[in-house]
Design a protein around this motif. Structure first.
Motif, PDB file in Angstrom:
ATOM      1  N   UNK A 185       0.839  -1.180   0.000  1.00 50.94           N
ATOM      2  CA  UNK A 185       0.000   0.000   0.000  1.00 50.94           C
ATOM      3  C   UNK A 185       0.888   1.250   0.000  1.00 50.94           C
ATOM      4  N   UNK A 186       0.587   2.173  -0.870  1.00 50.52           N
ATOM      5  CA  UNK A 186       1.361   3.403  -0.956  1.00 50.52           C
ATOM      6  C   UNK A 186       1.041   4.322   0.211  1.00 50.52           C
ATOM      7  N   UNK A 187       2.059   5.044   0.632  1.00 48.22           N
ATOM      8  CA  UNK A 187       1.891   5.977   1.728  1.00 48.22           C
ATOM      9  C   UNK A 187       1.330   7.302   1.200  1.00 48.22           C
ATOM     10  N   UNK A 188       0.250   7.763   1.816  1.00 47.21           N
ATOM     11  CA  UNK A 188      -0.325   9.053   1.455  1.00 47.21           C
ATOM     12  C   UNK A 188       0.507  10.145   2.112  1.00 47.21           C
ATOM     13  N   UNK A 189       0.893  11.126   1.325  1.00 49.39           N
ATOM     14  CA  UNK A 189       1.654  12.251   1.865  1.00 49.39           C
ATOM     15  C   UNK A 189       0.683  13.344   2.269  1.00 49.39           C
ATOM     16  N   UNK A 190       0.978  13.962   3.392  1.00 47.53           N
ATOM     17  CA  UNK A 190       0.130  15.028   3.909  1.00 47.53           C
ATOM     18  C   UNK A 190       0.990  16.258   4.122  1.00 47.53           C
ATOM     19  N   UNK A 191       0.536  17.377   3.579  1.00 45.59           N
ATOM     20  CA  UNK A 191       1.238  18.649   3.754  1.00 45.59           C
ATOM     21  C   UNK A 191       0.278  19.643   4.394  1.00 45.59           C
ATOM     22  N   UNK A 192       0.788  20.394   5.338  1.00 46.94           N
ATOM     23  CA  UNK A 192      -0.032  21.438   5.954  1.00 46.94           C
ATOM     24  C   UNK A 192       0.750  22.739   5.946  1.00 46.94           C
ATOM     25  N   UNK A 193       0.158  23.766   5.363  1.00 42.79           N
ATOM     26  CA  UNK A 193       0.744  25.099   5.353  1.00 42.79           C
ATOM     27  C   UNK A 193       0.022  25.907   6.436  1.00 42.79           C
ATOM     28  N   UNK A 194       0.710  26.068   7.550  1.00 42.66           N
ATOM     29  CA  UNK A 194       0.096  26.738   8.703  1.00 42.66           C
ATOM     30  C   UNK A 194      -0.259  28.189   8.405  1.00 42.66           C
ATOM     31  N   UNK A 195       0.602  28.863   7.651  1.00 41.06           N
ATOM     32  CA  UNK A 195       0.374  30.282   7.349  1.00 41.06           C
ATOM     33  C   UNK A 195      -0.912  30.489   6.540  1.00 41.06           C
ATOM     34  N   UNK A 196      -1.125  29.652   5.516  1.00 39.61           N
ATOM     35  CA  UNK A 196      -2.324  29.790   4.687  1.00 39.61           C
ATOM     36  C   UNK A 196      -3.450  28.858   5.129  1.00 39.61           C
TER      37      UNK A 196
END
Length: 71
Positions: free
Chosen positions: A1-12
């Protein structure tokens, strides 16, 4: 199973789930705060959530990032 990448931009305050790497061919706005990006084969490759801390909550953002890193 592929790993889902998660990105969070706190500023926006944008949370982005990378479902599949590659260029987006088009995007569909599902609501005022949620956009899904698709590749040329009409497969979803990313989900963008704007105002994420209000829509999904800060606890979910933190948990999602930790789960994606440990998967």
């Amino acid at each position: 199973m592929k790993k889902t990448k998660v990105h969070y931009d706190k500023k926006s305050d944008i949370l982005y789930f990378v479902l599949k790497s590659g260029p987006a061919d088009y995007a569909e706005e599902m609501s005022d705060f949620i956009t899904i990006e698709y590749d040329k084969k009409n497969k979803p490759i990313g989900i963008e959530i704007m105002n994420a801390s209000k829509i999904v909550g800060k606890q979910f953002i933190s948990s999602s990032r930790q789960a994606a890193q440990s998967a």
